[in-house]
Design a protein around this motif. Structure first.
Motif, PDB file in Angstrom:
ATOM      1  N   PRO A 385       0.831  -1.203   0.000  1.00 41.68           N
ATOM      2  CA  PRO A 385       0.000   0.000   0.000  1.00 41.68           C
ATOM      3  C   PRO A 385       0.865   1.252   0.000  1.00 41.68           C
ATOM      4  O   PRO A 385       1.939   1.281   0.608  1.00 41.68           O
ATOM      5  CB  PRO A 385      -0.822  -0.136   1.279  1.00 41.68           C
ATOM      6  N   TYR A 386       0.385   2.275  -0.666  1.00 44.64           N
ATOM      7  CA  TYR A 386       1.244   3.434  -0.896  1.00 44.64           C
ATOM      8  C   TYR A 386       1.692   4.121   0.383  1.00 44.64           C
ATOM      9  O   TYR A 386       2.779   4.714   0.448  1.00 44.64           O
ATOM     10  CB  TYR A 386       0.566   4.420  -1.843  1.00 44.64           C
ATOM     11  N   LEU A 387       0.902   4.054   1.457  1.00 41.38           N
ATOM     12  CA  LEU A 387       1.309   4.712   2.701  1.00 41.38           C
ATOM     13  C   LEU A 387       2.485   4.019   3.365  1.00 41.38           C
ATOM     14  O   LEU A 387       3.131   4.600   4.245  1.00 41.38           O
ATOM     15  CB  LEU A 387       0.117   4.776   3.665  1.00 41.38           C
ATOM     16  N   LEU A 388       2.770   2.802   2.976  1.00 41.94           N
ATOM     17  CA  LEU A 388       3.913   2.094   3.529  1.00 41.94           C
ATOM     18  C   LEU A 388       5.175   2.320   2.707  1.00 41.94           C
ATOM     19  O   LEU A 388       6.234   1.787   3.051  1.00 41.94           O
ATOM     20  CB  LEU A 388       3.613   0.589   3.607  1.00 41.94           C
ATOM     21  N   ASN A 389       5.043   3.091   1.625  1.00 43.49           N
ATOM     22  CA  ASN A 389       6.190   3.386   0.768  1.00 43.49           C
ATOM     23  C   ASN A 389       6.534   4.853   0.953  1.00 43.49           C
ATOM     24  O   ASN A 389       5.931   5.743   0.363  1.00 43.49           O
ATOM     25  CB  ASN A 389       5.833   3.082  -0.689  1.00 43.49           C
ATOM     26  N   ILE A 390       7.537   5.084   1.811  1.00 46.44           N
ATOM     27  CA  ILE A 390       7.888   6.469   2.170  1.00 46.44           C
ATOM     28  C   ILE A 390       8.365   7.237   0.948  1.00 46.44           C
ATOM     29  O   ILE A 390       8.020   8.417   0.758  1.00 46.44           O
ATOM     30  CB  ILE A 390       8.957   6.460   3.267  1.00 46.44           C
ATOM     31  N   ALA A 391       9.109   6.571   0.085  1.00 48.76           N
ATOM     32  CA  ALA A 391       9.611   7.266  -1.103  1.00 48.76           C
ATOM     33  C   ALA A 391       8.467   7.712  -2.000  1.00 48.76           C
ATOM     34  O   ALA A 391       8.479   8.826  -2.533  1.00 48.76           O
ATOM     35  CB  ALA A 391      10.575   6.347  -1.859  1.00 48.76           C
ATOM     36  N   ALA A 392       7.507   6.851  -2.162  1.00 46.91           N
ATOM     37  CA  ALA A 392       6.359   7.217  -2.995  1.00 46.91           C
ATOM     38  C   ALA A 392       5.595   8.366  -2.380  1.00 46.91           C
ATOM     39  O   ALA A 392       5.177   9.306  -3.074  1.00 46.91           O
ATOM     40  CB  ALA A 392       5.447   6.005  -3.186  1.00 46.91           C
ATOM     41  N   GLU A 395       7.529  11.599  -2.875  1.00 44.97           N
ATOM     42  CA  GLU A 395       7.503  12.117  -4.244  1.00 44.97           C
ATOM     43  C   GLU A 395       6.137  12.698  -4.581  1.00 44.97           C
ATOM     44  O   GLU A 395       6.025  13.758  -5.195  1.00 44.97           O
ATOM     45  CB  GLU A 395       7.869  10.999  -5.222  1.00 44.97           C
ATOM     46  N   VAL A 396       5.089  12.008  -4.198  1.00 44.35           N
ATOM     47  CA  VAL A 396       3.750  12.508  -4.486  1.00 44.35           C
ATOM     48  C   VAL A 396       3.472  13.775  -3.693  1.00 44.35           C
ATOM     49  O   VAL A 396       2.781  14.685  -4.162  1.00 44.35           O
ATOM     50  CB  VAL A 396       2.708  11.420  -4.193  1.00 44.35           C
ATOM     51  N   ASN A 397       4.028  13.852  -2.471  1.00 44.10           N
ATOM     52  CA  ASN A 397       3.850  15.062  -1.675  1.00 44.10           C
ATOM     53  C   ASN A 397       4.419  16.267  -2.393  1.00 44.10           C
ATOM     54  O   ASN A 397       3.834  17.355  -2.375  1.00 44.10           O
ATOM     55  CB  ASN A 397       4.510  14.871  -0.313  1.00 44.10           C
ATOM     56  N   ASP A 398       5.535  16.062  -3.057  1.00 46.24           N
ATOM     57  CA  ASP A 398       6.117  17.164  -3.832  1.00 46.24           C
ATOM     58  C   ASP A 398       5.199  17.569  -4.990  1.00 46.24           C
ATOM     59  O   ASP A 398       5.082  18.747  -5.329  1.00 46.24           O
ATOM     60  CB  ASP A 398       7.481  16.742  -4.371  1.00 46.24           C
ATOM     61  N   VAL A 399       4.579  16.560  -5.615  1.00 45.90           N
ATOM     62  CA  VAL A 399       3.628  16.872  -6.700  1.00 45.90           C
ATOM     63  C   VAL A 399       2.492  17.737  -6.185  1.00 45.90           C
ATOM     64  O   VAL A 399       2.089  18.731  -6.817  1.00 45.90           O
ATOM     65  CB  VAL A 399       3.093  15.580  -7.325  1.00 45.90           C
ATOM     66  N   LEU A 490       7.873   8.963   8.388  1.00 51.18           N
ATOM     67  CA  LEU A 490       7.083   9.473   7.266  1.00 51.18           C
ATOM     68  C   LEU A 490       6.835  10.959   7.434  1.00 51.18           C
ATOM     69  O   LEU A 490       6.931  11.739   6.477  1.00 51.18           O
ATOM     70  CB  LEU A 490       5.756   8.707   7.181  1.00 51.18           C
ATOM     71  N   LEU A 491       6.538  11.385   8.642  1.00 46.41           N
ATOM     72  CA  LEU A 491       6.319  12.810   8.909  1.00 46.41           C
ATOM     73  C   LEU A 491       7.580  13.605   8.649  1.00 46.41           C
ATOM     74  O   LEU A 491       7.527  14.692   8.055  1.00 46.41           O
ATOM     75  CB  LEU A 491       5.832  12.989  10.349  1.00 46.41           C
ATOM     76  N   ASP A 492       8.704  13.066   9.102  1.00 43.50           N
ATOM     77  CA  ASP A 492       9.958  13.783   8.880  1.00 43.50           C
ATOM     78  C   ASP A 492      10.222  13.964   7.391  1.00 43.50           C
ATOM     79  O   ASP A 492      10.666  15.037   6.956  1.00 43.50           O
ATOM     80  CB  ASP A 492      11.108  12.999   9.520  1.00 43.50           C
ATOM     81  N   ARG A 493       9.947  12.918   6.599  1.00 40.87           N
ATOM     82  CA  ARG A 493      10.195  13.029   5.161  1.00 40.87           C
ATOM     83  C   ARG A 493       9.239  14.044   4.525  1.00 40.87           C
ATOM     84  O   ARG A 493       9.653  14.839   3.662  1.00 40.87           O
ATOM     85  CB  ARG A 493      10.018  11.658   4.512  1.00 40.87           C
TER      86      ARG A 493
END
Length: 1853
Positions: A385-392, A395-399, A490-493
């Motif tokens: 699931p996407y919430l378990l993928n910090i990189a994803a 990246e989406v947060n930047d979008v 995840l919050l830190d990222r």
């Protein structure tokens, strides 16, 4: 993908080119799926979709065409080889051309050759339809312009005008695509694009059907075939894993498909690079955009069906794509118009898919689980699931941050959703961190305080148990060594961004404040979800709105209650649905509102919050209630959920007056601003003024709606009520804890608003503001609508609108006793109606008027007796001579603004008024007490005056006619409003006309059950069917033009739905009008002729949309039939269509309903074609029957370049009917009727039919199979249809038999006979008419419903029904009018009512109709067969049996008085007479022939033994026919009699003597009596018939021996005296000096005199003296003798055929005693004797020989010879010789003259002149003896002359 091997998906080419198999395009597949209720019940469609190749295509919709391969090339060569399909360069197809096109298309588009071949065949098969659609108008350009008025009509927004359309299509229409390679290949590419696009649509439709039905979890056996197909595709896609086809996640593949389409859009198609085609590139670009939209829709549907979080790879791939295209806000299509057309759906779908991709509810649940489990970071895979993928996530947060920075509106919902997810994650992460730090601090204290109890791992055991399999880092040391949790990392990222502010808060602020996301959500719901989500009955739109509703729900925890949030929620709940849409049984909004009402969070945050501000902030609360009131649970009997909540409201918020002091503070320690009233507080609206009637209200309405001195106080809050001050600024706003009836309060507010002078203020917060008044009335409307639906769902089934009436009662409880809420609303309506005419459009829309008219619409089914009187008094229609305010309001505001909400409301009210008038047509005539037994009189509307109904409907119809004629010139902001107006108006007009003219044969429509609709119907007929139809017909023709040029889009929008509905309604109205024109007769034919001029547009309409086809054909059929009614030559349909259009139209028609099964369409096609070939459309009929235009028939058929025409439709029918047993019965009926009419009207067609031996064999075999059916078989559907089929077959066989007999061609008629067993056995049987059923039904029905007759529901000829349960009585209309009474539908216990009896009667009458038709057909065939088979012994036996059956059936039916049986008896009698006549002519000697006489005599005797009474009755013609049959039956006893036969059987003698007594003796006297009383009752043929019966009876052996019986019979009847009397005044009965009755009387006496005993009786009675004393004898005694050519001719016939033979018979029977008298009588005619002496003088100027002259001479010779013998005998004969005078006839001269004639045979032959028709026939017949005579007439004359010469002495023998 393997090459196509399926014979369903691509059958052998020879079948495709022959027309046996029509390929089903994917566009047609989608059309069928979207329009049919159960599409896969069609066998072909099911086979098409479920075959493996089609399934494989649907499972890979984004890459449905594979590239070429060696396997596909080999398959292509095999399919197109000569062994499989023969080349035909001059035929209908060119296989070489199709091969070349297929290979070119394969190369150009890089698809496999077989798929390209299928597209090429599709292009070939659809070529006529495409040509017709593109160029159908061009060749009739001039006539068409005159038809529609030549106006540049804007069809739809963005489309071309009519003139531009005609110009654009002219070139296409003149281009033959089969010869133009360029045009053909462009079309191939367009079809390829269409196939690609529609494969995606079909795939989307199928999987959505499966998901809606329950998805893969549903058991296959309980699923429909469509659902199973969708589940199979879903299992392959496996959206949460890897797709079985692409080995990648479906959503990843979908995004790649989107990128591919956008890339293709950017670079172009690359097709036809050497010859750039702009229109082709536009089609390419449009197709790419549409495919993008369809892919997005599939993604949205699948995402919404998921319960788990989206996979990381799909999540990341999607938002990378969205970032690259800027959520389609920065995307620029190639054309500006494409940007305007596709930007909204692209941006909206991307926004919705983005929100759905986030799976916000599932994401929040996952975050909670992560927080509880304390999961640490791990290396997540793509499948996680996407919430378990910090990189994803990072990246989406930047979008999202980038999108938020530029405030992309389409990204704002996803930004908001992401912000909520991140904010929730932050709170959970910080809570975890705080909890861990607290535990660490506590453990540090414990460590230094109680080191012995320290357990480093104890605190984590519970966590271990909770986390299960989730990744967690175990702690092996102190807490200071623990890593931060996953959420913290995840919050830190997420927080690590380049922003100089909190990124999470920034996202929320950007969405809410920057992009105004709540407004975006509202716009999405209103502008996109509902208009573009109409597929699957609007369920797609519900899915879209569900995504937004989920987002709003999670927003409630983060955004406080505010107007923007409420408006967004309301928009999502209601969408763009209008009030009229809510009346559906299960509207779209119902599912959303149900979900909200069952959601405690939503209720608490929204509904309770809004309620707590009521009535201080009333508008939001009313709007929310209005939205939620659309939900109606199925188990509600009294109140819907919203109405239930409004029954008792527990809070009251209001502002206190500034000087209010009657309260005290309480609970001050809580610091909550609680107060308590010390005195009662009366709440009065701040805007309240003096109650008065406004001056602009009409005086009439002032009297109609009186107002009392009603208190303006809205609510009294009693002392001691506790409240809380929610706003401390002045004035105080207090929320009181008070229970009060909310519905009653609403009624009071509305009442107060109706009484205030300043009601209509601009202050929207006032309870009396315009917005508030409109919203309150709207809420009442919605609650009433929901209450009505609750009755529909009620298990009681009474549907008496009790819940709606209860609602109105509660709303009226707070009003004075003289009024109720209905009076209040109508008062407001009337005030506003007169006010709107005085203001400009700048003062706002007609919201109050719209809501009031909706109130009338909602109230009409509940209390029609309140609505009708109000409309009669209202100024809306201006019934009593005043100005129509409807017209004033429309002209003053709506035409100016281009928005027609009020007019639409009036049209819908008009529609419901008509429905109410029809529904209560019977109940309003029933006495009130009788109706009240079964329900409320209010519900039934029995208190409404019929006169008022007539006036109102007439006024409404007049107004709607004005609107209908004007809409095309008005400005419309929304085109769908114009379309809906036209559609509704046409539908209502058609309803009025059909209900007035479709039932009850009486043309006096003002005296029918629908008399209330009569004046309106007459107005419509007078308007449309008048001489001047240009104005009123023009809107209809423009509607047809608009429908023939639909907008170029396949996005489902309301415009398309309303457009098709408008066209169908206009077609149906036009059809009904044309049929009424035929029904009424003597009406001007201008309207039908105007429609005939529009034939090219109608032909184009046929192919424009599938739903138009039946309506177009029905209209064309009606126009053709109406044109043929005139005695003049009807206008040519072919001339109006034009040759090219007609050719293409016929090719399209020849496809019939193939490839799918549409029985109704097939029936319509064959009925139209039947009308063409039988209604004097000669030129078009030739086209239909031959496939060749009349113009081409005169061309040289040997021309080398002339291609053969397509196969005629006649051949299609003949080929289909060879497999008659496999076809649907209704199709068979249609085709057989067409063939029967074709061969009947076009004799040369019979040659074509006769050459189809397999066709005729199939028909004969079907008739033969009928004999296997038991005559006692129940009256099933198949039985009466089979009989009707048999009837048509017999018609065809009769015509072919007739043709073979007249052409002399070899006939196999003898071979037919063994196959006609069913006909010979059942052909003349009495119909299975159930007299007890019909008599009991009539008696019981008219007893139960005394105000109407059963005949009131009998169908007229307006519409031609199918045989079945609604054949004779119109069940639809009967159900509408009679359902108010349970006796109609039947009680639940028995289930039997009059409706069931009506159906049984209809089925029985269907059987009767079929049997009657079969009798008529069998009559024709039997007569034709008897022409050639009358001498065949086997056929003679069959025919005798048929004759006996006819007589026996008539004998049995003689006691039945129904007119239908009288007509059948006449038909059977005619058949029996003709067949018997043929047997007599053939000298049939079959022994059974003699059995006909007793049967015939029994039939005649039972019908009526009294000749006088029978001829006086209505069945006189039938009686005469029975007499003729009796005559022939008597003649049957004279055939084949042996010379030694002395007497017939006793039974025969008994019958014959009885016949002589009753029919001849008494009958002759009865004829004379009738002739004396009324000459019109008797015909001369009656006397001749009785005389013939007498003559034939005397010819039967042994009859004349019954002397005593004969003398008694004729003596008792005074027959001789009657005959003499008739002769005596026959001169007075002469017509045109033709004394025919004189001849008949003499001939009758002559026949009597053939019996010696009767002759003696005649002599005794002095018959000679009676004869010679009559006035008629004066003609014979006049100076100029009368010969055969002297007028009156009848006198000579009396002399030669009557008197002379009579004298001879008397002389022969009586003997010498009569000699003197006979001689004296003859000598009393000296002139006649002198003429007879000179009759054969060859020297005379007019020397003509006739058979009558020779007979005269022969008779005179016999008489004179006998007299000479008696004279010579003298006394020995008992006479005095001197008394017998010499007859003054010169025997010597006659002898010499005859000898002279016989000596000059050539002169004799040339002098012969026939004087009668029989003599003319003899003249044409060859002589029997081959001597010197050449004709039978000459032979007879010569024989007579020789016999005469022999009698005169010394003549030749």
């Amino acid at each position: 993908m393997a090459p196509i091997e399926s014979d369903i998906y691509l059958p052998p080419l020879d079948k495709c080119f022959s027309g046996e198999h029509q390929l089903l395009s994917w566009e047609a597949t989608y059309t069928a799926l979207s329009q049919l209720d159960k599409p896969l019940e069609d066998p072909y469609l099911r086979k098409h979709l479920t075959n493996p190749h089609a399934f494989q295509i649907l499972s890979t919709p984004f890459a449905s065409f594979e590239p070429p391969s060696p396997q596909t090339k080999s398959s292509f060569e095999t399919r197109t080889s000569a062994i499989n399909v023969s080349p035909s360069p001059h035929g209908r197809y060119d296989i070489k051309q199709i091969r070349e096109d297929s290979l070119w298309l394969s190369k150009e588009t890089n698809i496999d050759e077989v798929a390209a071949l299928r597209i090429a065949v599709l292009e070939w098969q659809s070529r006529p339809a495409l040509t017709l659609l593109q160029g159908g108008v061009s060749e009739n350009k001039v006539s068409f312009r005159s038809t529609v008025g030549g106006i540049n009509l804007q069809l739809l927004e963005g489309s071309q005008s009519l003139n531009q359309s005609i110009s654009a299509t002219q070139a296409v229409g003149n281009t033959d695509s089969s010869k133009d390679s360029k045009a053909r290949r462009i079309m191939l590419l367009k079809i390829y694009l269409s196939e690609r696009r529609y494969i995606i649509r079909v795939s989307q439709h199928v999987i959505f059907a499966a998901l809606v039905a329950g998805g893969k979890g549903k058991a296959p056996e309980s699923s429909s075939p469509l659902e199973n197909l969708g589940n199979g595709i879903l299992s392959i896609w496996n959206i949460q894993e890897q797709s079985q086809n692409s080995k990648k996640n479906f959503f990843v593949g979908s995004v790649e498909a989107l990128r591919s389409r956008l890339h293709g859009l950017e670079k172009g198609s690359g097709w036809l690079e050497d010859d750039f085609q702009e229109d082709l590139e536009l089609a390419w670009a449009r197709n790419q955009l549409l495919e993008v939209l369809h892919i997005l829709q599939i993604m949205l549907i699948l995402l919404e069906s998921m319960a788990d979080l989206t996979r990381s790879d799909a999540f990341l791939t999607w938002f990378r794509f969205m970032g690259s295209v800027g959520f389609f806000e920065t995307f620029e299509p190639p054309l500006p118009e494409y940007h305007q057309m596709y930007s909204l759906p692209l941006q909206s779908l991307s926004s919705l898919v983005s929100v759905a991709m986030l799976q916000v509810p599932a994401a929040l649940d996952t975050l909670s689980e992560l927080a509880t489990a304390g999961v640490s970071a791990a290396n997540a895979t793509d499948e996680a699931p996407y919430l378990l993928n910090i990189a994803a996530v990072d990246e989406v947060n930047d979008v999202f941050i980038e999108s938020a920075s530029v405030c992309l509106l389409s990204a704002s919902p996803a930004v908001l959703a992401w912000g909520i997810i991140m904010q929730t994650m932050r709170e959970l992460a910080l809570a975890n961190k705080e909890s861990r730090e607290l535990r660490q601090s506590q453990r540090a204290v414990d460590k230094y305080g109680t080191a012995d109890t320290y357990d480093p791992d104890g605190g984590d055991k519970a966590t271990q148990r909770r986390t299960g399999s989730l990744s967690r880092r175990s702690s092996t040391g102190s807490d200071t060594s623990q890593q931060s949790s996953f959420l913290e990392e995840l919050l830190d990222r997420v927080m690590d961004t380049a922003l100089d502010q909190d990124p999470i808060s920034y996202l929320a602020r950007s969405a809410v404040d920057g992009s105004h996301v709540l407004d975006v959500i509202a716009a999405l719901a209103v502008d996109f979800c509902t208009p573009f989500g109409g597929e699957h009955g609007g369920k797609v739109g519900l899915v879209m709105r569900k995504v937004l509703l989920d987002l709003i729900r999670v927003t409630l925890d983060w955004i406080p209650y505010q107007p923007e949030l409420l408006l967004a929620a309301l928009a999502v709940l209601t969408g763009a649905e209008r009030y009229w849409d809510l009346w559906q049984p299960k509207p779209q909004t119902s599912e959303s509102t149900e979900r909200v009402l069952k959601d405690e969070l939503f209720l608490q945050k929204m509904f309770i919050s809004a309620q707590s501000r009521f009535p201080h902030e009333s508008l939001p609360f009313f709007k929310l209630c209005n939205a939620l009131a659309t939900y109606t649970p199925s188990n509600v009997h009294q109140f819907t959920p919203v109405s239930q909540r409004l029954l008792s409201v527990d809070s009251f918020t209001c502002a206190l007056p500034s000087d209010f002091k009657d309260y005290e503070l309480i609970r001050e320690d809580e610091d909550s601003n609680y107060i308590q009233l010390t005195e009662d507080f009366s709440f009065v609206s701040p805007r309240t003024g003096a109650a008065s009637i406004k001056p602009n209200r009409s005086t009439k309405m002032s009297r109609a709606l009186p107002l009392s001195n009603w208190s303006p106080c809205l609510q009294v809050i009693p002392r001691g009520t506790i409240g809380r001050v929610v706003s401390e600024s002045r004035p105080f706003i207090v929320l009181w804890r008070l229970d009060y009836p909310g519905l009653e309060f609403i009624g009071k507010v509305l009442k107060l608003a109706s009484q205030n002078d300043n009601t209509f203020t601009g202050n929207s917060t006032s309870l009396q503001s315009r917005d508030m008044v409109a919203e309150i009335i709207g809420l009442i409307n919605t609650m009433t609508m929901s209450a009505m639906r609750s009755d529909v769902f009620s298990t009681s089934g009474d549907n008496n609108a009790e819940a709606a009436r209860k609602l109105i009662e509660n709303l009226s409880d707070g009003l004075d006793r003289n009024g109720d809420i209905i009076t209040v609303v109508f008062e407001i309506f009337e005030d506003e109606l007169y006010r709107r005419r005085k203001i400009s459009e700048t003062e706002g829309p007609n919201d109050i008027l719209v809501q009031c008219i909706q109130f009338a619409y909602a109230l009409l089914p509940v209390m029609p007796d309140r609505v009708w009187p109000f409309l009669g008094r209202s100024g809306l229609l201006g019934i009593d001579g005043g100005e129509s305010q409807l017209s004033s309001v429309i002209a003053a505001t709506e035409i100016v603004t281009g928005q027609y909400d009020f007019l639409l409301g009036c049209v819908h009210v008009y529609e419901r008024l008509v429905e109410d008038a029809i529904t209560h047509a019977v109940s309003r005539k029933v006495p009130t007490k009788a109706v009240a037994r079964f329900g409320s009189t209010d519900a039934l509307g029995t208190g409404v005056s019929q006169a008022a109904v007539k006036k109102i409907l007439l006024a409404f119809t007049r107004s709607m006619l004005d609107v209908f004629g004007s809409t095309m010139t008005w400005k419309f902001v929304k085109q769908e409003e114009r379309l809906e107006l036209n559609s509704c108006i046409c539908s209502v007009f058609e309803t009025i006309l059909s209900h007035c003219y479709a039932v009850d044969d009486s043309l006096a429509i003002l005296h029918k059950l629908t008399e209330s609709l009569g004046p309106a119907a007459e107005l419509l007929v007078h308007t449309f069917l008048s001489v001047n139809v240009e104005t009123i017909a023009s809107p209809l023709l423009r509607i047809f033009t608009e429908g023939a040029n639909p907008p170029d889009t396949i996005i489902a929008t309301p415009v398309l739905a309303f457009l098709t509905a408008q066209v169908r309604a206009a077609l149906n109205l036009s059809t009904t009008l044309v049929r009424i024109n035929s029904l009424l007769q003597n009406r001007p034919k201008n309207f039908p002729l105007k429609l005939l001029e529009a034939a090219p547009i109608l032909a184009k309409l046929y192919v424009a949309h599938e739903s138009y086809k039946r309506s177009v054909l029905d209209l064309l059929e009606a126009v053709v039939q109406e044109a043929a009614i005139s005695e003049e030559q009807p206008p040519s349909l072919l001339a109006h269509l034009g040759q090219a259009t007609a050719s293409h139209f016929l090719e399209v028609l020849s496809v019939l309903d193939r490839p799918m099964t549409d029985v109704a369409l097939s029936v319509s096609i064959w009925r139209f074609l039947s009308a063409v070939v039988s209604k004097r459309q000669q030129w078009f009929a030739i086209f239909v029957l031959t496939g060749t235009s009349p113009r081409e028939t005169f061309k040289d058929r040997k021309h080398a370049d002339r291609p053969e025409n397509p196969e005629p439709i006649l051949n299609v029918a003949l080929n289909e009917l060879t497999n008659i047993e496999r076809l649907h019965p209704q199709k068979v009926l249609g085709m057989l009727e067409f063939v029967a009419r074709a061969v009947d009207n076009w004799p040369w067609i019979v040659n074509e039919v006769e050459q189809r031996s397999n066709f005729l064999t199939a028909l004969q075999d079907f008739v033969a199979s009928m004999s296997n059916t038991s005559s006692e078989q129940p009256q099933t559907f198949s039985q009466y249809v089979k009989i009707q089929i048999c009837s048509h077959i017999v018609d065809i066989l009769a015509i072919t038999t007739h043709h073979t007999q007249h052409t002399g061609t070899p006939s196999s008629t003898k071979n037919i006979l063994p196959k006609l067993t069913y006909l010979t056995t059942n052909g003349v049987c009495s119909p299975g008419y159930n007299s007890s059923l019909h008599s009991n039904l009539r008696r019981n029905f008219e007893s139960k419903f005394p105000v109407c007759l059963i005949a009131n529901f009998k169908r007229t000829t307006l519409k031609r029904p199918l045989l079945g349960s609604s054949f004779y009585y119109d069940m639809e209309i009967a159900n509408q009018m009679l359902s108010f009474d349970p006796a109609w539908t039947g009680r639940r216990s028995s289930g039997l009512g009059f409706a069931d009896e009506f159906k049984r009667a209809n089925i029985n009458l269907s059987l009767v109709e079929a049997q009657i038709n079969l009798l008529y057909s069998w009559k024709c065939l039997a007569i034709q067969l008897s022409r050639s088979l009358a001498t065949d012994s086997n056929f003679q036996k069959v025919i005798v049996g048929v004759i006996l059956d006819c007589l026996r059936e008539n004998l049995d039916e003689s006691s039945k008085s129904l007119a239908v049986f009288e007509n059948l008896a006449q038909t059977r009698a005619e058949l029996a007479f003709t067949l018997l006549q043929r047997l007599i002519e053939a000298k049939c000697e079959d022994t059974q022939l003699k059995s006909i006489l007793p049967a015939a005599w029994d039939t005649l005797r039972k019908y009526d033994i009294d000749v006088e009474a029978a001829l006086r009755g209505e069945g006189c013609d039938y009686y005469r026919l029975l007499l003729k049959i009796l005559l022939l039956a008597l003649e049957g006893h004279t055939i084949g009699i042996a010379p030694d036969t002395e007497s017939s059987t006793p039974a025969t003698q008994s019958n014959v003597l009885e016949i002589l007594d009753l029919v001849v003796a008494r009958g002759f006297r009865a004829l004379i009596t009738l002739l004396h009383e009324d000459a019109s009752l008797v015909q001369p043929s009656d006397f001749a018939l009785v005389t013939a019966i007498l003559r034939t009876a005397f010819s039967i052996p042994g009859i004349t021996r019954n002397t005593a019986h004969l003398l008694t019979s004729f003596s008792d009847a005074s027959t001789a005296r009657c005959a003499s009397t008739l002769l005596s005044w026959s001169d007075q009965l002469a017509t045109n000096q033709d004394p025919i009755y004189g001849e008949l009387s003499v001939l009758f006496l002559l026949e009597l005199s053939n019996v010696p005993s009767i002759a003696e009786s005649l002599a005794v009675e002095g018959v000679l003296s009676h004869i010679t004393s009559t006035n008629l004898m004066r003609y014979l005694r006049q100076e100029k003798a009368l010969g055969p050519f002297d007028a009156p001719v009848r006198i000579y016939q009396i002399w030669s055929r009557g008197l002379l033979p009579l004298f001879l018979n008397l002389l022969h029977s009586v003997g010498p005693p009569m000699a003197a008298e006979i001689a004296g009588v003859l000598n009393s005619f000296p002139q006649q004797l002198a003429r007879a002496s000179n009759a054969f003088d060859a020297d005379a100027k007019s020397s003509a020989l006739t058979l009558s002259l020779t007979s005269e001479a022969q008779t005179l010779a016999v008489i004179t010879a006998i007299l000479d013998t008696f004279r010579e005998a003298g006394a020995s004969a008992g006479i005095v010789a001197a008394d017998v005078a010499q007859v003054k006839w010169d025997r010597a001269q006659v002898k010499d003259d005859i000898e002279t004639w016989l000596g000059k045979r050539t002169v004799l032959r040339d002098s012969i002149v026939p004087t009668t028709e029989s003599e003319e026939l003899l003249l044409r017949m060859p002589a029997q003896r081959k001597e010197q005579s050449e004709s039978r007439l000459e032979e007879k004359i010569v024989e007579a002359l020789r016999e005469t010469l022999s009698l005169l002495g010394n003549g030749e023998q």
